[in-house]
Scaffold this motif. Structure first.
Motif, PDB file in Angstrom:
ATOM      1  N   VAL A 134      31.831  42.023  45.623  1.00 36.71           N
ATOM      2  CA  VAL A 134      31.152  42.699  46.740  1.00 36.71           C
ATOM      3  C   VAL A 134      32.175  43.178  47.762  1.00 36.71           C
ATOM      4  CG1 VAL A 134      29.603  42.354  48.713  1.00 36.71           C
ATOM      5  CG2 VAL A 134      28.958  41.482  46.463  1.00 36.71           C
ATOM      6  N   ARG A 135      33.144  42.336  48.097  1.00 37.59           N
ATOM      7  CA  ARG A 135      34.190  42.726  49.060  1.00 37.59           C
ATOM      8  C   ARG A 135      34.946  43.953  48.571  1.00 37.59           C
ATOM      9  NH1 ARG A 135      38.698  38.357  50.318  1.00 37.59           N
ATOM     10  NH2 ARG A 135      39.121  38.741  48.114  1.00 37.59           N
ATOM     11  N   ALA A 136      35.308  43.962  47.281  1.00 42.75           N
ATOM     12  CA  ALA A 136      36.067  45.086  46.739  1.00 42.75           C
ATOM     13  C   ALA A 136      35.255  46.373  46.775  1.00 42.75           C
ATOM     14  CB  ALA A 136      36.497  44.767  45.300  1.00 42.75           C
ATOM     15  N   ILE A 137      34.005  46.303  46.383  1.00 42.18           N
ATOM     16  CA  ILE A 137      33.168  47.502  46.350  1.00 42.18           C
ATOM     17  C   ILE A 137      32.961  48.059  47.753  1.00 42.18           C
ATOM     18  CG2 ILE A 137      30.804  48.306  45.925  1.00 42.18           C
ATOM     19  CD1 ILE A 137      30.801  46.560  43.412  1.00 42.18           C
ATOM     20  N   LEU A 138      32.717  47.189  48.721  1.00 42.05           N
ATOM     21  CA  LEU A 138      32.440  47.651  50.075  1.00 42.05           C
ATOM     22  C   LEU A 138      33.664  48.226  50.771  1.00 42.05           C
ATOM     23  CD1 LEU A 138      29.936  44.984  51.480  1.00 42.05           C
ATOM     24  CD2 LEU A 138      29.463  47.234  50.489  1.00 42.05           C
ATOM     25  N   ARG A 139      34.849  47.996  50.242  1.00 41.51           N
ATOM     26  CA  ARG A 139      36.055  48.595  50.834  1.00 41.51           C
ATOM     27  C   ARG A 139      36.091  50.110  50.643  1.00 41.51           C
ATOM     28  NH1 ARG A 139      41.632  46.807  49.472  1.00 41.51           N
ATOM     29  NH2 ARG A 139      42.034  47.948  51.396  1.00 41.51           N
ATOM     30  N   ARG A 140      35.344  50.599  49.645  1.00 38.95           N
ATOM     31  CA  ARG A 140      35.204  52.042  49.434  1.00 38.95           C
ATOM     32  C   ARG A 140      36.546  52.738  49.202  1.00 38.95           C
ATOM     33  NH1 ARG A 140      30.451  50.920  48.279  1.00 38.95           N
ATOM     34  NH2 ARG A 140      28.728  51.268  49.714  1.00 38.95           N
ATOM     35  N   GLN A 141      37.398  52.125  48.397  1.00 37.13           N
ATOM     36  CA  GLN A 141      38.638  52.786  47.993  1.00 37.13           C
ATOM     37  C   GLN A 141      38.373  53.615  46.739  1.00 37.13           C
ATOM     38  OE1 GLN A 141      41.179  52.998  49.727  1.00 37.13           O
ATOM     39  NE2 GLN A 141      41.739  51.112  50.768  1.00 37.13           N
ATOM     40  N   PRO A 142      39.138  54.675  46.510  1.00 39.05           N
ATOM     41  CA  PRO A 142      38.857  55.549  45.372  1.00 39.05           C
ATOM     42  C   PRO A 142      39.267  55.009  44.014  1.00 39.05           C
ATOM     43  CG  PRO A 142      40.745  56.372  46.596  1.00 39.05           C
ATOM     44  CD  PRO A 142      40.168  55.238  47.397  1.00 39.05           C
ATOM     45  N   LEU A 143      40.051  53.917  44.000  1.00 38.81           N
ATOM     46  CA  LEU A 143      40.491  53.332  42.735  1.00 38.81           C
ATOM     47  C   LEU A 143      40.221  51.834  42.760  1.00 38.81           C
ATOM     48  CD1 LEU A 143      41.920  53.586  40.001  1.00 38.81           C
ATOM     49  CD2 LEU A 143      44.107  53.383  41.201  1.00 38.81           C
ATOM     50  N   LEU A 144      39.471  51.352  41.763  1.00 43.27           N
ATOM     51  CA  LEU A 144      39.068  49.949  41.709  1.00 43.27           C
ATOM     52  C   LEU A 144      39.634  49.325  40.444  1.00 43.27           C
ATOM     53  CD1 LEU A 144      37.392  47.584  42.801  1.00 43.27           C
ATOM     54  CD2 LEU A 144      35.370  48.604  41.721  1.00 43.27           C
ATOM     55  N   LEU A 145      40.423  48.257  40.618  1.00 46.02           N
ATOM     56  CA  LEU A 145      41.048  47.543  39.510  1.00 46.02           C
ATOM     57  C   LEU A 145      40.290  46.254  39.255  1.00 46.02           C
ATOM     58  CD1 LEU A 145      44.784  47.907  40.622  1.00 46.02           C
ATOM     59  CD2 LEU A 145      43.390  49.530  39.320  1.00 46.02           C
ATOM     60  N   LEU A 146      39.911  46.035  37.993  1.00 42.72           N
ATOM     61  CA  LEU A 146      39.046  44.911  37.655  1.00 42.72           C
ATOM     62  C   LEU A 146      39.651  44.098  36.521  1.00 42.72           C
ATOM     63  CD1 LEU A 146      35.822  47.098  37.570  1.00 42.72           C
ATOM     64  CD2 LEU A 146      36.392  45.468  39.386  1.00 42.72           C
ATOM     65  N   ASP A 147      39.993  42.848  36.789  1.00 43.44           N
ATOM     66  CA  ASP A 147      40.576  41.964  35.782  1.00 43.44           C
ATOM     67  C   ASP A 147      39.558  40.880  35.440  1.00 43.44           C
ATOM     68  OD1 ASP A 147      42.188  40.570  34.082  1.00 43.44           O
ATOM     69  OD2 ASP A 147      43.758  40.130  35.532  1.00 43.44           O
ATOM     70  N   GLU A 148      38.882  41.048  34.296  1.00 42.92           N
ATOM     71  CA  GLU A 148      37.819  40.124  33.873  1.00 42.92           C
ATOM     72  C   GLU A 148      36.838  39.882  35.025  1.00 42.92           C
ATOM     73  OE1 GLU A 148      37.518  39.303  30.833  1.00 42.92           O
ATOM     74  OE2 GLU A 148      39.493  39.710  30.000  1.00 42.92           O
ATOM     75  N   PRO A 149      36.245  40.927  35.593  1.00 43.07           N
ATOM     76  CA  PRO A 149      35.473  40.779  36.833  1.00 43.07           C
ATOM     77  C   PRO A 149      34.162  40.024  36.683  1.00 43.07           C
ATOM     78  CG  PRO A 149      35.186  42.977  35.948  1.00 43.07           C
ATOM     79  CD  PRO A 149      36.252  42.318  35.120  1.00 43.07           C
ATOM     80  N   LEU A 150      33.593  39.970  35.476  1.00 42.46           N
ATOM     81  CA  LEU A 150      32.280  39.352  35.302  1.00 42.46           C
ATOM     82  C   LEU A 150      32.342  38.043  34.530  1.00 42.46           C
ATOM     83  CD1 LEU A 150      30.218  42.586  34.518  1.00 42.46           C
ATOM     84  CD2 LEU A 150      30.892  41.631  36.721  1.00 42.46           C
ATOM     85  N   THR A 151      33.537  37.497  34.394  1.00 44.36           N
ATOM     86  CA  THR A 151      33.703  36.228  33.688  1.00 44.36           C
ATOM     87  C   THR A 151      32.970  35.112  34.426  1.00 44.36           C
ATOM     88  OG1 THR A 151      35.853  36.879  32.822  1.00 44.36           O
ATOM     89  CG2 THR A 151      35.390  34.523  32.892  1.00 44.36           C
ATOM     90  N   GLY A 152      32.245  34.301  33.692  1.00 51.52           N
ATOM     91  CA  GLY A 152      31.571  33.146  34.278  1.00 51.52           C
ATOM     92  C   GLY A 152      30.237  33.436  34.918  1.00 51.52           C
ATOM     93  N   LEU A 153      29.730  34.668  34.782  1.00 53.55           N
ATOM     94  CA  LEU A 153      28.446  35.026  35.389  1.00 53.55           C
ATOM     95  C   LEU A 153      27.335  34.965  34.348  1.00 53.55           C
ATOM     96  CD1 LEU A 153      29.426  38.097  37.584  1.00 53.55           C
ATOM     97  CD2 LEU A 153      29.554  35.669  38.139  1.00 53.55           C
ATOM     98  N   ASP A 154      26.118  34.635  34.799  1.00 53.11           N
ATOM     99  CA  ASP A 154      24.987  34.669  33.885  1.00 53.11           C
ATOM    100  C   ASP A 154      24.562  36.115  33.649  1.00 53.11           C
ATOM    101  OD1 ASP A 154      23.312  35.496  36.048  1.00 53.11           O
ATOM    102  OD2 ASP A 154      22.922  33.406  36.578  1.00 53.11           O
ATOM    103  N   SER A 155      23.663  36.327  32.704  1.00 47.96           N
ATOM    104  CA  SER A 155      23.301  37.685  32.302  1.00 47.96           C
ATOM    105  C   SER A 155      22.669  38.470  33.441  1.00 47.96           C
ATOM    106  CB  SER A 155      22.352  37.645  31.102  1.00 47.96           C
ATOM    107  OG  SER A 155      21.169  36.912  31.409  1.00 47.96           O
ATOM    108  N   GLU A 156      21.869  37.820  34.285  1.00 46.54           N
ATOM    109  CA  GLU A 156      21.228  38.518  35.392  1.00 46.54           C
ATOM    110  C   GLU A 156      22.263  39.017  36.395  1.00 46.54           C
ATOM    111  OE1 GLU A 156      17.792  37.804  38.835  1.00 46.54           O
ATOM    112  OE2 GLU A 156      18.226  36.243  37.353  1.00 46.54           O
ATOM    113  N   ALA A 157      23.226  38.151  36.734  1.00 49.82           N
ATOM    114  CA  ALA A 157      24.278  38.543  37.679  1.00 49.82           C
ATOM    115  C   ALA A 157      25.153  39.639  37.084  1.00 49.82           C
ATOM    116  CB  ALA A 157      25.118  37.335  38.053  1.00 49.82           C
TER     117      ALA A 157
END
Length: 204
Positions: free
Chosen positions: A143-166
């Motif tokens: 959420v913090r990264a998305i709200l920064r509104r930068q034009p380039l977003l780097l994601l390293d295993e961003p959804l690891t450990g989350l359930d299917s709904e999240a």
């Protein structure tokens, strides 16, 4: 537009380093895949400015950025370590991404609340990072990264450990970022993440 040209990096004592060469346009996502040690996180750290390349260039809109400090680059990152400030509550952690002095407008405060609600963390604004699970911490970092509104977003295993709904909720948010013109570089072992988010694939 991001252009990475003959970007080389060699760790001390390493005989064979990595060389990267690719381009990425606004609103697109490239998914990089490979075994541990293949150079995925190294590439993200080079673009983010946490490592300095031995040679080559990183250009954003034809402007070289490889020698800029991390905070001077048009980049925001979500890494596996979450990188939250342990002594600050959830809302403050997110707010620092919007303004380092926490001088937030009513609209920005509303965006924080909405981001937490969308990721299943409504009512968590005053929680401390130590009171959160790993998956919850990852949601706060995203959420913090998305709200920064930068034009380039780097994601390293961003959804690891989350359930299917999240996962579904955060994938939707990332797709919305793409529709706004944000370029994404995704390092993920999750085939479903790559299938949903990526326009291009790169196996290291």
């Amino acid at each position: 537009m991001l252009n990475v040209e003959r970007l080389c990096f060699l760790y001390p004592g390493q005989e064979n380093g990595w060389e990267y060469h690719f381009s990425l346009t606004p609103g697109q996502c490239i998914a990089i895949h490979g075994p541990s040690g293949s150079g995925k996180t190294t590439l993200l750290n080079l673009i983010a400015g946490f490592l300095e390349p031995d040679s080559g260039t990183i250009c954003w809109n034809k402007r070289p950025i490889q020698h800029l400090a991390p905070w001077e680059r048009p980049v925001t990152s979500v890494f596996q370590e979450h990188n939250l400030f342990e002594h600050l509550d959830v809302a403050t952690n997110i707010g620092l991404g919007l303004h380092p002095g926490l001088k937030l407008s009513p609209e920005q405060k509303k965006q924080i609340d909405q981001g937490l609600e969308r990721t299943g963390l409504a009512g968590f604004s005053k929680r401390m990072p130590g009171d959160l699970s790993g998956g919850q911490r990852q949601r706060v970092a995203l959420v913090r990264a998305i709200l920064r509104r930068q034009p380039l977003l780097l994601l390293d295993e961003p959804l690891t450990g989350l359930d299917s709904e999240a996962k579904n909720s955060l994938r939707t948010m990332l797709l919305e970022e793409k529709s706004r013109g944000v370029a994404l570089i995704l390092a993920s072992h999750d085939e479903e993440d790559r299938k949903i988010l990526a326009d291009h694939y790169w196996n290291l």
